[in-house]
Design a protein around this motif. Sequence first.
Motif, short mmCIF file in Angstrom:
data_model
loop_
_atom_site.label_atom_id
_atom_site.label_comp_id
_atom_site.label_asym_id
_atom_site.label_seq_id
_atom_site.Cartn_x
_atom_site.Cartn_y
_atom_site.Cartn_z
N TRP A 179 -7.30 6.69 -8.08
CA TRP A 179 -7.74 5.47 -7.29
C TRP A 179 -9.19 5.59 -7.38
N ASP A 220 0.77 6.98 -9.36
CA ASP A 220 1.38 6.21 -10.07
C ASP A 220 2.86 5.76 -9.50
N ASN A 241 1.68 2.58 -7.76
CA ASN A 241 1.65 1.55 -8.72
C ASN A 241 2.82 1.04 -9.08
#
Length: 338
Positions: free
Chosen positions: A149, A200, A203
């Motif tokens: 990030w 992820d 995400n």
Amino acid sequence: MRACIALLVVMLAWAAPVRADVAEREPRYLILVTIDGFRWEELFRGADPDLVADDRYRARYVDVADRAAALTPFLRSFEQAGVLIGNRDQGSCARVSNDYWFSYPGYAEMLAGRPNPRVRYNAAVPNDDITVLERLQRHGLSVGVFAEWDVMGAILNVKRSAISVVVPPDPDAPHDPQVIEATRSVLNDPPRVLYLALGDTDNRAHEGQYEAYLAAASEADTFLREVWDAYQTNPRTAGRTTMIVTSDHGRGAAEDNRWTGHGSGRWRRIIVPGLRHEGSDAIFIAARGPDIVGTASHTMETCATLAQVAATMLRSVHLHDELAQPDMAPALNVFAEE
Ligand SMILES: [Zn+2]
């Protein structure tokens, strides 16, 4: 014979303090890992059968004897090799102690050792707290951060702290593989403190891609084993390294696709409980290393908090007395009695 025993006793008496001395001078290494928004549900129960549609994923993660072991076997091994806190099905509890239940407030809490009520956003505003990583670096330990990030630079206030933070060069490609590749480059000569921030999982979950969320968790777990094995085969770090793994927040329940998010907690300064997805304060905390004992328990009554990670990090590198702050939450109940 009597002389022999006397000699042995003398030797033991002489050797013991020397060994303790050596142990104190042996530098400890620390690996902190966060897996953004990875739910305790998948860690302890494995893939949710109601959310997996793809046949290949069902074969790999659902139609198996032990779903949790099929998804994140290395993390599950902490249960035997160290501690694994947060299996609410068995009354084990870990949670965030901030009110917001999303990323920046979670990382701020974890790295300062207490929640920071001023952090109620995810914007890249430099953190006004001094993080435990900054304290360790100021104390002379090398610190390397590899983060998925791009806000991590602000969370660690790199302008002030000068901590090295590597983020994915290509923000449009999946982030974790890039972070993993960058981290691999330092495994032969690791810093004293390595912070690996994967994400992820979060995400893909926000995109509603449950299978891809599982894949990200599996990929993270596989890489953590690689990192751990690299440290254990390096004579400099073998037996002297603690690994702590946790998450910045949980996620909502499977029902109504609440799992895809976790909510924002507040609107401006007003608490709006409906904006938080119930259960997103629930997290897991895993730890293993030379000083970690396997008998720790944090129940619903003595729930572990993310804030306790900071002091736990300091204890694991034997710098708690030097660097702990009065307002830091105490270290987790995971260390052998001294
Ligand atoms: Zn998120």
